[in-house]
Write a protein that holds these residues in place. Structure first.
Motif, PDB file in Angstrom:
ATOM      1  N   GLN A 105       0.815  -1.057  -0.131  1.00  0.00           N
ATOM      2  CA  GLN A 105      -0.072  -0.064   0.070  1.00  0.00           C
ATOM      3  C   GLN A 105       0.865   1.089   0.072  1.00  0.00           C
ATOM      4  OE1 GLN A 105      -2.332  -0.613   3.515  1.00  0.00           O
ATOM      5  NE2 GLN A 105      -4.090  -1.551   2.251  1.00  0.00           N
ATOM      6  N   ALA A 106       1.900   1.112   0.674  1.00  0.00           N
ATOM      7  CA  ALA A 106       2.980   2.516   0.939  1.00  0.00           C
ATOM      8  C   ALA A 106       3.558   2.784  -0.587  1.00  0.00           C
ATOM      9  CB  ALA A 106       3.947   2.221   1.702  1.00  0.00           C
ATOM     10  N   ARG A 107       4.016   1.657  -1.120  1.00  0.00           N
ATOM     11  CA  ARG A 107       4.545   1.757  -2.520  1.00  0.00           C
ATOM     12  C   ARG A 107       3.535   2.114  -3.452  1.00  0.00           C
ATOM     13  NH1 ARG A 107       6.835  -3.299  -0.892  1.00  0.00           N
ATOM     14  NH2 ARG A 107       5.275  -4.167  -2.311  1.00  0.00           N
ATOM     15  N   MET A 108       2.275   1.706  -3.380  1.00  0.00           N
ATOM     16  CA  MET A 108       1.332   1.998  -4.518  1.00  0.00           C
ATOM     17  C   MET A 108       0.828   3.411  -4.227  1.00  0.00           C
ATOM     18  SD  MET A 108       0.986  -0.199  -6.559  1.00  0.00           S
ATOM     19  CE  MET A 108      -0.541   0.586  -7.380  1.00  0.00           C
ATOM     20  N   MET A 109       0.791   3.879  -2.954  1.00  0.00           N
ATOM     21  CA  MET A 109       0.408   5.210  -2.398  1.00  0.00           C
ATOM     22  C   MET A 109       1.370   6.355  -3.148  1.00  0.00           C
ATOM     23  SD  MET A 109       0.493   7.420   1.126  1.00  0.00           S
ATOM     24  CE  MET A 109       2.446   7.316   1.137  1.00  0.00           C
ATOM     25  N   THR A 110       2.853   5.938  -3.101  1.00  0.00           N
ATOM     26  CA  THR A 110       3.855   6.835  -3.763  1.00  0.00           C
ATOM     27  C   THR A 110       3.476   6.810  -5.278  1.00  0.00           C
ATOM     28  OG1 THR A 110       5.280   6.164  -2.226  1.00  0.00           O
ATOM     29  CG2 THR A 110       6.122   7.280  -3.999  1.00  0.00           C
ATOM     30  N   TRP A 111       3.346   5.729  -6.048  1.00  0.00           N
ATOM     31  CA  TRP A 111       3.244   5.626  -7.432  1.00  0.00           C
ATOM     32  C   TRP A 111       1.894   6.490  -7.732  1.00  0.00           C
ATOM     33  CZ3 TRP A 111      -0.425   3.993 -10.859  1.00  0.00           C
ATOM     34  CH2 TRP A 111      -0.199   3.637 -12.170  1.00  0.00           C
ATOM     35  N   VAL A 112       0.648   6.406  -7.074  1.00  0.00           N
ATOM     36  CA  VAL A 112      -0.281   7.045  -7.265  1.00  0.00           C
ATOM     37  C   VAL A 112      -0.267   8.550  -7.357  1.00  0.00           C
ATOM     38  CG1 VAL A 112      -2.878   7.223  -6.722  1.00  0.00           C
ATOM     39  CG2 VAL A 112      -2.062   4.999  -6.960  1.00  0.00           C
ATOM     40  N   LEU A 113       0.333   8.868  -6.060  1.00  0.00           N
ATOM     41  CA  LEU A 113       0.693  10.423  -6.098  1.00  0.00           C
ATOM     42  C   LEU A 113       1.400  10.997  -7.045  1.00  0.00           C
ATOM     43  CD1 LEU A 113       1.662  10.790  -1.966  1.00  0.00           C
ATOM     44  CD2 LEU A 113      -0.064  11.746  -3.570  1.00  0.00           C
ATOM     45  N   GLY A 114       2.376  10.246  -7.374  1.00  0.00           N
ATOM     46  CA  GLY A 114       3.109  10.618  -8.707  1.00  0.00           C
ATOM     47  C   GLY A 114       2.436  10.665  -9.997  1.00  0.00           C
ATOM     48  N   ALA A 147      12.963   6.887  -3.401  1.00  0.00           N
ATOM     49  CA  ALA A 147      13.596   7.691  -4.355  1.00  0.00           C
ATOM     50  C   ALA A 147      13.393   7.110  -5.691  1.00  0.00           C
ATOM     51  CB  ALA A 147      15.093   7.883  -4.029  1.00  0.00           C
ATOM     52  N   TYR A 148      13.433   5.762  -5.946  1.00  0.00           N
ATOM     53  CA  TYR A 148      13.338   5.330  -7.205  1.00  0.00           C
ATOM     54  C   TYR A 148      11.811   5.363  -7.605  1.00  0.00           C
ATOM     55  CZ  TYR A 148      11.945   1.774 -10.690  1.00  0.00           C
ATOM     56  OH  TYR A 148      11.414   1.098 -11.587  1.00  0.00           O
ATOM     57  N   ILE A 149      11.045   5.012  -7.095  1.00  0.00           N
ATOM     58  CA  ILE A 149       9.472   5.122  -7.478  1.00  0.00           C
ATOM     59  C   ILE A 149       9.324   6.574  -7.558  1.00  0.00           C
ATOM     60  CG2 ILE A 149       7.274   4.525  -6.779  1.00  0.00           C
ATOM     61  CD1 ILE A 149       8.166   2.212  -5.438  1.00  0.00           C
ATOM     62  N   VAL A 150       9.735   7.406  -6.662  1.00  0.00           N
ATOM     63  CA  VAL A 150       9.311   8.912  -7.008  1.00  0.00           C
ATOM     64  C   VAL A 150       9.693   9.304  -8.275  1.00  0.00           C
ATOM     65  CG1 VAL A 150       9.980  11.250  -5.899  1.00  0.00           C
ATOM     66  CG2 VAL A 150       9.012   9.284  -4.473  1.00  0.00           C
ATOM     67  N   ASP A 151      11.204   9.070  -8.557  1.00  0.00           N
ATOM     68  CA  ASP A 151      11.803   9.748  -9.613  1.00  0.00           C
ATOM     69  C   ASP A 151      11.391   9.251 -10.738  1.00  0.00           C
ATOM     70  OD1 ASP A 151      13.557  11.185 -11.067  1.00  0.00           O
ATOM     71  OD2 ASP A 151      15.380  10.164 -10.204  1.00  0.00           O
ATOM     72  N   LEU A 204       5.386   0.920 -11.399  1.00  0.00           N
ATOM     73  CA  LEU A 204       4.082   0.108 -10.859  1.00  0.00           C
ATOM     74  C   LEU A 204       4.555  -1.381 -10.819  1.00  0.00           C
ATOM     75  CD1 LEU A 204       1.146   0.188 -10.525  1.00  0.00           C
ATOM     76  CD2 LEU A 204       0.693  -0.367 -12.952  1.00  0.00           C
ATOM     77  N   LEU A 205       5.061  -1.877 -11.730  1.00  0.00           N
ATOM     78  CA  LEU A 205       5.481  -3.328 -11.512  1.00  0.00           C
ATOM     79  C   LEU A 205       6.429  -3.337 -10.197  1.00  0.00           C
ATOM     80  CD1 LEU A 205       5.613  -6.159 -12.667  1.00  0.00           C
ATOM     81  CD2 LEU A 205       7.748  -5.538 -13.882  1.00  0.00           C
ATOM     82  N   VAL A 206       7.342  -2.549  -9.881  1.00  0.00           N
ATOM     83  CA  VAL A 206       8.202  -2.638  -8.680  1.00  0.00           C
ATOM     84  C   VAL A 206       7.376  -2.353  -7.474  1.00  0.00           C
ATOM     85  CG1 VAL A 206      10.029  -1.717  -7.473  1.00  0.00           C
ATOM     86  CG2 VAL A 206      10.445  -2.158  -9.896  1.00  0.00           C
ATOM     87  N   ALA A 207       6.450  -1.269  -7.684  1.00  0.00           N
ATOM     88  CA  ALA A 207       5.583  -1.078  -6.533  1.00  0.00           C
ATOM     89  C   ALA A 207       4.589  -2.088  -6.225  1.00  0.00           C
ATOM     90  CB  ALA A 207       4.780   0.177  -6.752  1.00  0.00           C
ATOM     91  N   PHE A 209       4.934  -5.530  -6.936  1.00  0.00           N
ATOM     92  CA  PHE A 209       5.482  -6.829  -6.635  1.00  0.00           C
ATOM     93  C   PHE A 209       6.874  -6.506  -5.674  1.00  0.00           C
ATOM     94  CE2 PHE A 209       2.997  -7.535 -10.649  1.00  0.00           C
ATOM     95  CZ  PHE A 209       2.347  -8.832 -10.222  1.00  0.00           C
ATOM     96  N   ASP A 210       7.105  -5.736  -5.344  1.00  0.00           N
ATOM     97  CA  ASP A 210       8.215  -5.463  -4.769  1.00  0.00           C
ATOM     98  C   ASP A 210       9.538  -5.926  -5.634  1.00  0.00           C
ATOM     99  OD1 ASP A 210      10.021  -4.374  -2.747  1.00  0.00           O
ATOM    100  OD2 ASP A 210       9.658  -6.047  -1.752  1.00  0.00           O
ATOM    101  N   TRP A 211       9.757  -5.721  -6.804  1.00  0.00           N
ATOM    102  CA  TRP A 211      10.789  -6.533  -7.665  1.00  0.00           C
ATOM    103  C   TRP A 211      12.084  -5.625  -7.368  1.00  0.00           C
ATOM    104  CZ3 TRP A 211      12.061  -5.455 -13.392  1.00  0.00           C
ATOM    105  CH2 TRP A 211      13.119  -6.348 -13.783  1.00  0.00           C
ATOM    106  N   ASN A 212      13.227  -6.394  -6.994  1.00  0.00           N
ATOM    107  CA  ASN A 212      14.546  -5.439  -6.633  1.00  0.00           C
ATOM    108  C   ASN A 212      15.693  -6.326  -7.344  1.00  0.00           C
ATOM    109  OD1 ASN A 212      13.482  -4.173  -4.106  1.00  0.00           O
ATOM    110  ND2 ASN A 212      13.101  -6.077  -3.339  1.00  0.00           N
ATOM    111  N   ILE A 213      16.198  -5.452  -8.125  1.00  0.00           N
ATOM    112  CA  ILE A 213      17.565  -5.725  -8.957  1.00  0.00           C
ATOM    113  C   ILE A 213      18.774  -4.932  -8.599  1.00  0.00           C
ATOM    114  CG2 ILE A 213      16.089  -6.682 -10.911  1.00  0.00           C
ATOM    115  CD1 ILE A 213      16.506  -4.243 -12.671  1.00  0.00           C
ATOM    116  N   GLY A 214      19.795  -5.432  -8.696  1.00  0.00           N
ATOM    117  CA  GLY A 214      20.928  -4.779  -8.554  1.00  0.00           C
ATOM    118  C   GLY A 214      21.331  -4.415  -7.097  1.00  0.00           C
TER     119      GLY A 214
END
Length: 469
Positions: A105-114, A147-151, A204-207, A209-214
């Motif tokens: 929900q937190a990650r999706m909130m950031t994505w929706v705000l953006g 920072a990634y989702i926001v940017d 959106l995919l990262v927000a 599924f919480d997909w982390n790379i690198g």
């Protein structure tokens, strides 16, 4: 004048000089001087007169005057909101709400705000970052992920929903190249803005599924929930709970910011309908943005005075400071329009079209423009500067070859967004780090793999699009 390879030199000088020095203003000035040298060689006096005449004509053009004033107006608007204190009150009010109770929900909130707050990239980043950060800390999500989702969301969505200064900026550059129905062509180009589309979808995919790379994997692994209340240091250096803000001021400041931002969102399409006699795509984009910005500025000034956040003298000072801070953008636009007009006189587009005819496959043109714009944006850290340099180069190529301008416009803009997004010296990258409360270099390295993935996808998409032209 006869078409020659020398017609490429002003644009190439601007690109190379901007990359080497990271000074877009000097690069554009150099391009203007060189273009006039080529037009009036070997007369030094005629060259000097040409520089002054071409720059002065662009500056006082009635259509361009609206652009200069709305550019300064948006700087004044955010100067009043930020320095006047209402924006801070708005952020504090939102930080008190705890509507989100899970990491997804937190990650999706950031994505929706953006996505929802698409007014201006840096403002969107500040709103999304500062309001999401307490939630991320509480739930144990890394600030690097924030920072990634926001940017990735804010900068990309501002170009995909161009009812903002970015849209008016690019619309002016497109119209200056002689494109028929520039607003409609610009709208068409949005469907080809592959990097921005891929960046938003990847975020959106990262927000979700919480997909982390690198490097992001390490930061997410080390993130732990912080359930302690916010504390500040007193005069003796001891920690104590932070002061509680005045609830009445928080509410009034929130309404001032919301009224200003909503007016921007509503007034642009409304004025497009008014100026287009009921037809949105036939409206005057520049005039519409101009009216919307100064309506929002008026609301911000009145609201700031009404809340008592600042007096009249201070509000005027904040507006002037905001306009001054954004003045370089207006100058960049002025010089880029001047250089674009000179490159048309030199026949740069026609020469490129003739040179590329038969030597470079059509399908390669869009990927080449995208990559060149990306390199320029990465090197100078400015999407605005990249648009100013690349659009006057890309559009004439399309027009000279009889190809639709929309994909070429999109490739130049998309490349600029990609380069700016990945660049460590970009203002949006730096502000995303600040708003999220993370080390800047950590944000750069954790974001880069995602940006490169979206960039690779965009390059392939442009090659496929070029093959279909």
């Amino acid at each position: 004048m006869e078409l020659s390879w020398t017609s490429l030199l002003p644009s190439l000088l601007a690109i190379v000089f901007a990359i080497i020095t990271r000074k877009v203003l000097l690069a554009l000035i150099g391009g203007i001087i060189l273009a006039n040298l080529l037009l009036f060689w070997p007369s030094p006096s005629a060259t000097g007169q040409g520089v002054l005449l071409s720059s002065g004509t662009t500056l006082v053009d009635p259509g361009n005057m609206l652009v200069w004033f709305f550019t300064l107006g948006i700087g004044a608007l955010f100067g009043v909101l930020e320095k006047g204190g209402t924006f801070r009150q708005f952020v504090n009010k939102l930080e008190q709400k705890q509507w989100v109770e899970s990491k997804r929900q937190a990650r999706m909130m950031t994505w929706v705000l953006g996505v929802v707050v698409f007014i201006e990239s840096n403002v969107t980043i500040m709103i999304s970052g500062t309001t999401s950060r307490p939630v991320y800390d509480r739930l144990g999500i890394s600030r690097e992920k924030l920072a990634y989702i926001v940017d990735s969301t804010c900068a990309a969505i501002c170009i995909l929903i161009p009812l903002n200064a970015w849209g008016a900026f690019n619309l002016t550059l497109i119209a200056d190249q002689g494109v028929q129905q520039p607003l409609w062509v610009f709208i068409q180009s949005l469907a080809f803005n592959f990097y921005a589309i891929f960046a938003v979808l990847l975020a959106l995919l990262v927000a979700w599924f919480d997909w982390n790379i690198g490097p992001m994997k390490t930061f997410e692994r080390n993130a732990v929930p912080n359930t302690e209340p916010s504390r500040v240091a007193d005069n003796n250096g001891a920690n104590k709970p932070g002061p509680q803000p005045d609830q009445s001021k928080l509410s009034s400041g929130t309404w001032v910011v919301l009224a200003s931002l909503v007016s921007l969102i509503v007034m642009v399409p409304l004025m497009l309908l008014v100026t287009g006699n009921g037809v949105l795509v036939e409206g005057d984009g520049t005039l519409s943005v101009f009216i919307a910005i100064y309506t929002a500025l008026g609301l911000a000034v009145i609201g700031t005075l009404a809340t008592g956040s600042a007096g009249a003298a201070k509000v005027i000072q904040y507006a002037l400071q905001g306009a001054w801070n954004i003045l370089p953008l207006a100058v960049i636009l002025w010089l880029s329009i001047t250089l674009g007009g000179l490159t048309r006189e030199l026949g740069t587009g026609e020469f490129l079209a003739a040179a590329l005819d038969g030597s470079v496959s059509i399908w390669m043109l869009l990927p080449l423009i995208f990559v060149l714009a990306a390199i320029t944006g990465f090197s100078i850290g400015s999407s605005w500067g990249t648009f100013a340099i690349m659009l006057p180069l890309a559009i004439p190529i399309a027009m000279s070859l009889g190809l639709p301008a929309a994909p070429f416009i999109a490739a130049a803009i998309s490349g600029g967004i990609f380069g700016d997004h990945a660049s460590p010296i970009s203002d949006t990258t730096i502000i995303a780090s600040m708003a999220s409360g993370t080390e800047h270099i950590d944000h750069v390295w954790t974001q880069l793999p995602y940006a490169l993935l979206a960039g690779a996808g965009a390059t392939i998409a442009y090659a496929i699009t070029g093959a279909m032209l």
